[in-house]
Structure formats: structure tokens, C-alpha cells
Design a protein around this motif. Structure first.
Motif, PDB file in Angstrom:
ATOM      1  N   GLU A 186      -3.937  45.295 -13.562  1.00 25.00           N
ATOM      2  CA  GLU A 186      -4.489  45.669 -14.865  1.00 25.00           C
ATOM      3  C   GLU A 186      -5.972  45.341 -14.905  1.00 25.00           C
ATOM      4  N   ARG A 187      -6.668  45.988 -15.807  1.00 23.91           N
ATOM      5  CA  ARG A 187      -8.068  45.642 -16.021  1.00 23.91           C
ATOM      6  C   ARG A 187      -8.136  44.228 -16.589  1.00 23.91           C
ATOM      7  N   LEU A 188      -9.111  43.479 -16.164  1.00 25.82           N
ATOM      8  CA  LEU A 188      -9.309  42.132 -16.698  1.00 25.82           C
ATOM      9  C   LEU A 188      -9.450  42.197 -18.213  1.00 25.82           C
ATOM     10  N   GLU A 189     -10.048  43.254 -18.704  1.00 23.23           N
ATOM     11  CA  GLU A 189     -10.232  43.468 -20.140  1.00 23.23           C
ATOM     12  C   GLU A 189      -8.899  43.442 -20.895  1.00 23.23           C
ATOM     13  N   ASP A 190      -7.848  43.914 -20.243  1.00 27.10           N
ATOM     14  CA  ASP A 190      -6.525  43.979 -20.874  1.00 27.10           C
ATOM     15  C   ASP A 190      -5.674  42.747 -20.585  1.00 27.10           C
ATOM     16  N   SER A 191      -6.212  41.772 -19.881  1.00 25.54           N
ATOM     17  CA  SER A 191      -5.417  40.627 -19.414  1.00 25.54           C
ATOM     18  C   SER A 191      -5.904  39.285 -19.934  1.00 25.54           C
ATOM     19  N   TRP A 192      -6.710  39.273 -20.995  1.00 24.60           N
ATOM     20  CA  TRP A 192      -7.279  38.015 -21.477  1.00 24.60           C
ATOM     21  C   TRP A 192      -6.204  36.998 -21.867  1.00 24.60           C
ATOM     22  N   ALA A 193      -5.122  37.442 -22.489  1.00 25.25           N
ATOM     23  CA  ALA A 193      -4.070  36.498 -22.904  1.00 25.25           C
ATOM     24  C   ALA A 193      -3.467  35.797 -21.696  1.00 25.25           C
TER      25      ALA A 193
ATOM     26  N   ALA B 145     -15.498  42.986 -17.571  1.00 26.15           N
ATOM     27  CA  ALA B 145     -14.036  42.882 -17.576  1.00 26.15           C
ATOM     28  C   ALA B 145     -13.377  44.255 -17.428  1.00 26.15           C
ATOM     29  N   GLU B 146     -14.134  45.325 -17.644  1.00 26.36           N
ATOM     30  CA  GLU B 146     -13.625  46.683 -17.438  1.00 26.36           C
ATOM     31  C   GLU B 146     -13.588  47.041 -15.956  1.00 26.36           C
ATOM     32  N   SER B 147     -14.460  46.437 -15.159  1.00 27.64           N
ATOM     33  CA  SER B 147     -14.590  46.835 -13.759  1.00 27.64           C
ATOM     34  C   SER B 147     -13.909  45.879 -12.785  1.00 27.64           C
ATOM     35  N   VAL B 148     -13.063  44.996 -13.291  1.00 24.35           N
ATOM     36  CA  VAL B 148     -12.295  44.091 -12.440  1.00 24.35           C
ATOM     37  C   VAL B 148     -10.815  44.307 -12.747  1.00 24.35           C
ATOM     38  N   ARG B 149     -10.042  44.586 -11.696  1.00 23.56           N
ATOM     39  CA  ARG B 149      -8.587  44.719 -11.846  1.00 23.56           C
ATOM     40  C   ARG B 149      -7.932  43.521 -11.174  1.00 23.56           C
ATOM     41  N   ILE B 150      -6.889  42.991 -11.826  1.00 26.38           N
ATOM     42  CA  ILE B 150      -6.199  41.827 -11.273  1.00 26.38           C
ATOM     43  C   ILE B 150      -4.705  42.117 -11.160  1.00 26.38           C
ATOM     44  N   ALA B 151      -4.093  41.530 -10.113  1.00 24.16           N
ATOM     45  CA  ALA B 151      -2.655  41.680  -9.908  1.00 24.16           C
ATOM     46  C   ALA B 151      -1.910  40.918 -10.999  1.00 24.16           C
ATOM     47  N   PRO B 152      -0.679  41.318 -11.290  1.00 23.45           N
ATOM     48  CA  PRO B 152       0.087  40.650 -12.348  1.00 23.45           C
ATOM     49  C   PRO B 152       0.248  39.142 -12.148  1.00 23.45           C
ATOM     50  N   ASP B 153       0.328  38.697 -10.881  1.00 20.21           N
ATOM     51  CA  ASP B 153       0.471  37.255 -10.624  1.00 20.21           C
ATOM     52  C   ASP B 153      -0.879  36.569 -10.405  1.00 20.21           C
ATOM     53  N   LEU B 154      -1.982  37.290 -10.661  1.00 21.83           N
ATOM     54  CA  LEU B 154      -3.362  36.801 -10.547  1.00 21.83           C
ATOM     55  C   LEU B 154      -3.789  36.463  -9.117  1.00 21.83           C
ATOM     56  N   SER B 155      -2.990  36.867  -8.131  1.00 18.82           N
ATOM     57  CA  SER B 155      -3.291  36.502  -6.749  1.00 18.82           C
ATOM     58  C   SER B 155      -4.276  37.438  -6.069  1.00 18.82           C
ATOM     59  N   ASP B 156      -4.486  38.617  -6.625  1.00 15.00           N
ATOM     60  CA  ASP B 156      -5.352  39.595  -5.963  1.00 15.00           C
ATOM     61  C   ASP B 156      -6.258  40.265  -6.986  1.00 15.00           C
ATOM     62  N   VAL B 157      -7.393  40.743  -6.502  1.00 17.59           N
ATOM     63  CA  VAL B 157      -8.440  41.312  -7.355  1.00 17.59           C
ATOM     64  C   VAL B 157      -9.016  42.548  -6.679  1.00 17.59           C
ATOM     65  N   ARG B 158      -9.419  43.539  -7.479  1.00 20.00           N
ATOM     66  CA  ARG B 158     -10.163  44.696  -6.974  1.00 20.00           C
ATOM     67  C   ARG B 158     -11.346  44.938  -7.903  1.00 20.00           C
ATOM     68  N   LEU B 159     -12.504  45.103  -7.313  1.00 20.17           N
ATOM     69  CA  LEU B 159     -13.705  45.478  -8.053  1.00 20.17           C
ATOM     70  C   LEU B 159     -13.760  47.002  -8.076  1.00 20.17           C
TER      71      LEU B 159
END
Length: 196
Positions: free
Chosen positions: A129-136, A172-186
Motif C-alpha cells: 500500500e502507499r505509505l499515505e494510506d498506511s499511517w494507522a 508518502a504518496e511515492s513510497v509503497r510498503i508491504a503489509p508486514d512492513l518488511s519491504d518497501v518500493r519507491l
């Protein structure tokens, strides 16, 4: 309007657009654009629409059926040739940059194609998900998870800078994170500066 003089009448332009879309979808299946297909890819899920950009989760054709991320940039096929070429150059800029960058924490573009009424970027699928959508979720995570995300983004940017590419739009729009927070994509290199 930007249409050529022959197509300034809205009814004529719409009829021409519909006719061209039907012709291109039937004549070249690799370039079709329907509700279920985009080129040779089967659309599995519409992810989001933002202005004149559509994003999809899709599958490549058999036998490989690789999961891909598609970004579609529609255009008006009745545009004057010079305007259409300028538009295509602009939307292809990000793809040109990303096809040169291969890194575990940068979105990997593997190709592109054109339908009768759109240009499409093809990337590896990343379940995130986008970091923007994962703040919680981020707020509830440990400090070590937050640092890990930050370091992976910095690592990706460092890799880009070593190759003369400057993202210029990290958010936060340009960073995607895996559901378990273990991986990231710019992602989001549409404003990137490539010194080469």
C-alpha cells in the motif's frame, strides 16, 4: 480544444473516437483496451484513478501469467500529431528513467505498450500500500520498523543519486510498503531529473 480542425465538432470527435477504439481493439488484440483486457493483460482489479491516470493489478497472458502493475495514460487519438507526440514523450519520461534503475527498493518497470487510445507502463507487481494510506499501521509499529522503512527509502535514493537520477517528489504518496512492513518500493518518478 486541442483536436485537429477536422474533429472540433464534439459529435464527430466522439464518433471518430468510438470507431477508432472499436477498430483498434478488434484488429490488434495485443493493443486492445476493453473492460477486461489492457493489451495482452487480463485486468484483475482496478486499483485507483487519479486525473487522467488509471492503475490496475493484472495478469500477463498464458503460459507465464505473471502478476503486473499497469499504469494507463489515456489520450485523445484525434489530437494533432505534434501534440500527441509531446504527450507521449511526457508520460514516457518516468518509464525511461525507471527502466535504467534496477534495485530491490525501487519499482521495476519491465515494459510499455500503446493501445489505440492510451499509453501503458508495465511494472512488476508489489503487494503493498502507499505509505499515505498506511499511517494507522505505521503509528502502531515499533521504532525499529519505522527506521527500517526509512533506511530502505534512503538506500533507494542513494542508488538513484549514484546513477545521476534525482527523484524530486519523495512523499508518502511515492513510497509503497508491504503489509508486514518488511519491504518497501519507491515509486512516482514522473518528476525525476535524469542527468544523463
Amino acid at each position: 480544444s486541442n483536436a485537429s480542425p477536422d474533429f472540433r465538432d464534439s459529435v464527430t470527435a466522439r464518433e471518430n473516437f468510438n470507431g477508432w477504439s472499436a477498430y483498434s481493439n478488434e484488429s490488434m488484440l495485443g493493443q486492445r483496451r476493453t473492460g477486461q483486457h489492457l493489451g495482452r493483460f487480463v485486468i484483475r482489479r482496478h486499483i485507483r484513478q487519479q486525473d487522467d491516470l488509471f492503475e490496475y493489478f493484472a495478469l500477463d497472458e498464458p503460459p507465464c501469467q505473471m502478476e503486473v502493475f499497469l499504469r494507463e495514460f489515456p489520450f485523445d487519438p484525434t489530437l494533432h500529431v505534434s501534440q500527441l507526440q509531446g504527450y507521449l514523450r511526457a508520460v514516457a519520461q518516468e518509464t525511461k528513467v525507471l527502466m535504467k534503475l534496477r534495485h530491490p527498493h525501487i519499482a521495476c518497470v519491465i515494459g510499455h505498450f500503446q493501445t489505440g487510445a492510451s499509453w501503458v507502463q508495465v511494472s512488476d507487481w508489489f503487494e503493498g500500500e502507499r505509505l499515505e494510506d498506511s499511517w494507522a499501521q505505521i503509528a502502531e509499529s515499533s521504532i525499529w520498523d519505522k527506521i527500517n522503512i526509512f533506511l530502505k527509502v534512503i538506500n533507494a535514493l542513494e542508488f538513484c543519486h549514484e546513477r545521476g537520477v534525482f527523484h524530486r517528489n519523495v512523499s508518502a504518496e511515492s513510497v509503497r510498503i508491504a503489509p508486514d512492513l518488511s519491504d518497501v518500493r519507491l515509486v512516482g518518478f514522473d518528476c525525476a531529473l535524469d542527468l544523463s
